[in-house]
Scaffold this motif. Sequence first.
Motif, PDB file in Angstrom:
ATOM      1  N   ALA A  14       0.829  -1.205   0.000  1.00  0.00           N
ATOM      2  CA  ALA A  14       0.000   0.000   0.000  1.00  0.00           C
ATOM      3  C   ALA A  14       0.866   1.260   0.000  1.00  0.00           C
ATOM      4  CB  ALA A  14      -0.928   0.006   1.210  1.00  0.00           C
ATOM      5  N   ALA A  15       1.953   1.246   0.773  1.00  0.00           N
ATOM      6  CA  ALA A  15       2.859   2.398   0.807  1.00  0.00           C
ATOM      7  C   ALA A  15       3.534   2.596  -0.544  1.00  0.00           C
ATOM      8  CB  ALA A  15       3.906   2.210   1.903  1.00  0.00           C
ATOM      9  N   ARG A  16       3.961   1.519  -1.176  1.00  0.00           N
ATOM     10  CA  ARG A  16       4.590   1.630  -2.489  1.00  0.00           C
ATOM     11  C   ARG A  16       3.615   2.163  -3.525  1.00  0.00           C
ATOM     12  NH1 ARG A  16       7.980  -4.069  -2.471  1.00  0.00           N
ATOM     13  NH2 ARG A  16       9.706  -3.304  -1.201  1.00  0.00           N
ATOM     14  N   ALA A  17       2.362   1.713  -3.451  1.00  0.00           N
ATOM     15  CA  ALA A  17       1.345   2.204  -4.388  1.00  0.00           C
ATOM     16  C   ALA A  17       1.083   3.687  -4.162  1.00  0.00           C
ATOM     17  CB  ALA A  17       0.052   1.402  -4.225  1.00  0.00           C
ATOM     18  N   TRP A  18       1.059   4.124  -2.909  1.00  0.00           N
ATOM     19  CA  TRP A  18       0.827   5.533  -2.629  1.00  0.00           C
ATOM     20  C   TRP A  18       1.973   6.393  -3.151  1.00  0.00           C
ATOM     21  CZ3 TRP A  18       3.119   9.463   0.235  1.00  0.00           C
ATOM     22  CH2 TRP A  18       2.356  10.616   0.386  1.00  0.00           C
ATOM     23  N   TYR A  19       3.213   5.945  -2.934  1.00  0.00           N
ATOM     24  CA  TYR A  19       4.364   6.714  -3.418  1.00  0.00           C
ATOM     25  C   TYR A  19       4.417   6.740  -4.939  1.00  0.00           C
ATOM     26  CZ  TYR A  19       6.474   7.543   1.124  1.00  0.00           C
ATOM     27  OH  TYR A  19       6.719   8.006   2.387  1.00  0.00           O
ATOM     28  N   ALA A  20       3.874   5.735  -5.613  1.00  0.00           N
ATOM     29  CA  ALA A  20       3.858   5.710  -7.068  1.00  0.00           C
ATOM     30  C   ALA A  20       2.754   6.594  -7.634  1.00  0.00           C
ATOM     31  CB  ALA A  20       3.685   4.277  -7.565  1.00  0.00           C
ATOM     32  N   SER A  21       1.767   6.956  -6.819  1.00  0.00           N
ATOM     33  CA  SER A  21       0.657   7.790  -7.291  1.00  0.00           C
ATOM     34  C   SER A  21       1.114   9.240  -7.440  1.00  0.00           C
ATOM     35  CB  SER A  21      -0.520   7.705  -6.318  1.00  0.00           C
ATOM     36  OG  SER A  21      -0.201   8.373  -5.110  1.00  0.00           O
ATOM     37  N   ALA A  22       0.266  10.048  -8.089  1.00  0.00           N
ATOM     38  CA  ALA A  22       0.577  11.470  -8.277  1.00  0.00           C
ATOM     39  C   ALA A  22       0.634  12.197  -6.936  1.00  0.00           C
ATOM     40  CB  ALA A  22      -0.463  12.114  -9.186  1.00  0.00           C
ATOM     41  N   GLU A  23      -0.273  11.841  -6.025  1.00  0.00           N
ATOM     42  CA  GLU A  23      -0.279  12.468  -4.696  1.00  0.00           C
ATOM     43  C   GLU A  23       1.012  12.148  -3.938  1.00  0.00           C
ATOM     44  OE1 GLU A  23      -2.897  12.424  -0.566  1.00  0.00           O
ATOM     45  OE2 GLU A  23      -3.438  11.089  -2.209  1.00  0.00           O
ATOM     46  N   GLY A  24       1.456  10.909  -4.026  1.00  0.00           N
ATOM     47  CA  GLY A  24       2.690  10.515  -3.353  1.00  0.00           C
ATOM     48  C   GLY A  24       3.911  11.202  -3.933  1.00  0.00           C
ATOM     49  N   GLN A  25       3.948  11.356  -5.240  1.00  0.00           N
ATOM     50  CA  GLN A  25       5.079  12.034  -5.870  1.00  0.00           C
ATOM     51  C   GLN A  25       5.102  13.515  -5.516  1.00  0.00           C
ATOM     52  OE1 GLN A  25       4.935  11.116 -10.041  1.00  0.00           O
ATOM     53  NE2 GLN A  25       5.626   9.022  -9.728  1.00  0.00           N
ATOM     54  N   GLN A  26       3.919  14.132  -5.427  1.00  0.00           N
ATOM     55  CA  GLN A  26       3.853  15.537  -5.026  1.00  0.00           C
ATOM     56  C   GLN A  26       4.329  15.699  -3.579  1.00  0.00           C
ATOM     57  OE1 GLN A  26      -0.035  17.247  -5.194  1.00  0.00           O
ATOM     58  NE2 GLN A  26       0.700  19.331  -4.932  1.00  0.00           N
ATOM     59  N   GLY A  27       3.919  14.789  -2.712  1.00  0.00           N
ATOM     60  CA  GLY A  27       4.379  14.828  -1.322  1.00  0.00           C
ATOM     61  C   GLY A  27       5.873  14.610  -1.210  1.00  0.00           C
ATOM     62  N   SER A  28       6.403  13.736  -2.057  1.00  0.00           N
ATOM     63  CA  SER A  28       7.841  13.483  -2.050  1.00  0.00           C
ATOM     64  C   SER A  28       8.618  14.710  -2.512  1.00  0.00           C
ATOM     65  CB  SER A  28       8.153  12.289  -2.947  1.00  0.00           C
ATOM     66  OG  SER A  28       9.529  12.021  -2.961  1.00  0.00           O
ATOM     67  N   GLN A  29       8.086  15.421  -3.508  1.00  0.00           N
ATOM     68  CA  GLN A  29       8.744  16.642  -3.979  1.00  0.00           C
ATOM     69  C   GLN A  29       8.719  17.714  -2.901  1.00  0.00           C
ATOM     70  OE1 GLN A  29       6.632  17.568  -7.560  1.00  0.00           O
ATOM     71  NE2 GLN A  29       7.878  16.200  -8.822  1.00  0.00           N
ATOM     72  N   ARG A  30       7.601  17.833  -2.200  1.00  0.00           N
ATOM     73  CA  ARG A  30       7.502  18.809  -1.120  1.00  0.00           C
ATOM     74  C   ARG A  30       8.517  18.465  -0.027  1.00  0.00           C
ATOM     75  NH1 ARG A  30       2.207  18.290   0.858  1.00  0.00           N
ATOM     76  NH2 ARG A  30       1.545  19.267  -1.072  1.00  0.00           N
ATOM     77  N   ARG A  31       8.605  17.190   0.307  1.00  0.00           N
ATOM     78  CA  ARG A  31       9.551  16.758   1.342  1.00  0.00           C
ATOM     79  C   ARG A  31      10.987  17.053   0.913  1.00  0.00           C
ATOM     80  NH1 ARG A  31      10.873  10.581   2.816  1.00  0.00           N
ATOM     81  NH2 ARG A  31      12.565  11.009   4.224  1.00  0.00           N
ATOM     82  N   ALA A  32      11.311  16.813  -0.352  1.00  0.00           N
ATOM     83  CA  ALA A  32      12.665  17.084  -0.845  1.00  0.00           C
ATOM     84  C   ALA A  32      12.981  18.575  -0.743  1.00  0.00           C
ATOM     85  CB  ALA A  32      12.804  16.602  -2.282  1.00  0.00           C
ATOM     86  N   GLY A  33      11.996  19.425  -1.022  1.00  0.00           N
ATOM     87  CA  GLY A  33      12.216  20.864  -0.904  1.00  0.00           C
ATOM     88  C   GLY A  33      12.474  21.291   0.525  1.00  0.00           C
ATOM     89  N   ILE A  34      11.724  20.709   1.451  1.00  0.00           N
ATOM     90  CA  ILE A  34      11.918  21.031   2.865  1.00  0.00           C
ATOM     91  C   ILE A  34      13.285  20.550   3.340  1.00  0.00           C
ATOM     92  CG2 ILE A  34      11.092  20.497   5.190  1.00  0.00           C
ATOM     93  CD1 ILE A  34       8.248  20.392   3.932  1.00  0.00           C
ATOM     94  N   GLU A  35      13.659  19.343   2.916  1.00  0.00           N
ATOM     95  CA  GLU A  35      14.975  18.833   3.314  1.00  0.00           C
ATOM     96  C   GLU A  35      16.101  19.660   2.724  1.00  0.00           C
ATOM     97  OE1 GLU A  35      15.239  14.672   2.542  1.00  0.00           O
ATOM     98  OE2 GLU A  35      13.740  14.172   4.059  1.00  0.00           O
ATOM     99  N   GLY A  36      15.917  20.170   1.514  1.00  0.00           N
ATOM    100  CA  GLY A  36      16.923  21.038   0.904  1.00  0.00           C
ATOM    101  C   GLY A  36      17.071  22.339   1.669  1.00  0.00           C
ATOM    102  N   THR A  37      15.947  22.891   2.116  1.00  0.00           N
ATOM    103  CA  THR A  37      15.990  24.125   2.907  1.00  0.00           C
ATOM    104  C   THR A  37      16.694  23.890   4.236  1.00  0.00           C
ATOM    105  OG1 THR A  37      13.964  24.907   1.875  1.00  0.00           O
ATOM    106  CG2 THR A  37      14.579  25.924   3.963  1.00  0.00           C
ATOM    107  N   LEU A  38      16.383  22.771   4.891  1.00  0.00           N
ATOM    108  CA  LEU A  38      17.053  22.463   6.159  1.00  0.00           C
ATOM    109  C   LEU A  38      18.544  22.238   5.952  1.00  0.00           C
ATOM    110  CD1 LEU A  38      14.436  20.137   7.882  1.00  0.00           C
ATOM    111  CD2 LEU A  38      15.088  22.446   8.543  1.00  0.00           C
ATOM    112  N   SER A  39      18.893  21.559   4.876  1.00  0.00           N
ATOM    113  CA  SER A  39      20.307  21.324   4.590  1.00  0.00           C
ATOM    114  C   SER A  39      21.041  22.636   4.356  1.00  0.00           C
ATOM    115  CB  SER A  39      20.446  20.423   3.367  1.00  0.00           C
ATOM    116  OG  SER A  39      21.799  20.239   3.036  1.00  0.00           O
ATOM    117  N   GLN A  40      20.430  23.558   3.622  1.00  0.00           N
ATOM    118  CA  GLN A  40      21.046  24.869   3.400  1.00  0.00           C
ATOM    119  C   GLN A  40      21.197  25.616   4.716  1.00  0.00           C
ATOM    120  OE1 GLN A  40      18.831  27.468   0.836  1.00  0.00           O
ATOM    121  NE2 GLN A  40      20.520  28.916   0.640  1.00  0.00           N
TER     122      GLN A  40
END
Length: 107
Positions: A14-40
């Motif tokens: 179920a988790a893999r299916a969610w991450y493969a969906s459009a909603e999961g990919q959008q959430g992953s992109q948001r998370r990557a942006g937040i992690e990039g800001t924290l890293s900076q």
Amino acid sequence: MKLHPQAQYEALQAARAWYASAEGQQGSQRRAGIEGTLSQGVRAFGLRRTRYWGVAKTHVQHVAIAAAINLDRMVAWLDERPRAQTRPSRFAALAPANALHPGEAAA
């Protein structure tokens, strides 16, 4: 090879299916942006080190760092500095070297 119990297997699918969906990919992109800001913030502005003991003064320092990150990003945008590319893994970095001579074995 390890076989998980059925409940864990179904949760994983179920988790893999969610991450493969459009909603999961959008959430992953948001998370990557937040992690990039924290890293900076950590690398360039010392976000993990606080000068103060009190929660209120530490909060003011974090707000100042957030403003500094925003200012730094605006200056980079005005200077038209390109964003840094992510670093390839050490294994991926070896791929171009082997791509030149695919038939040869490593010495």
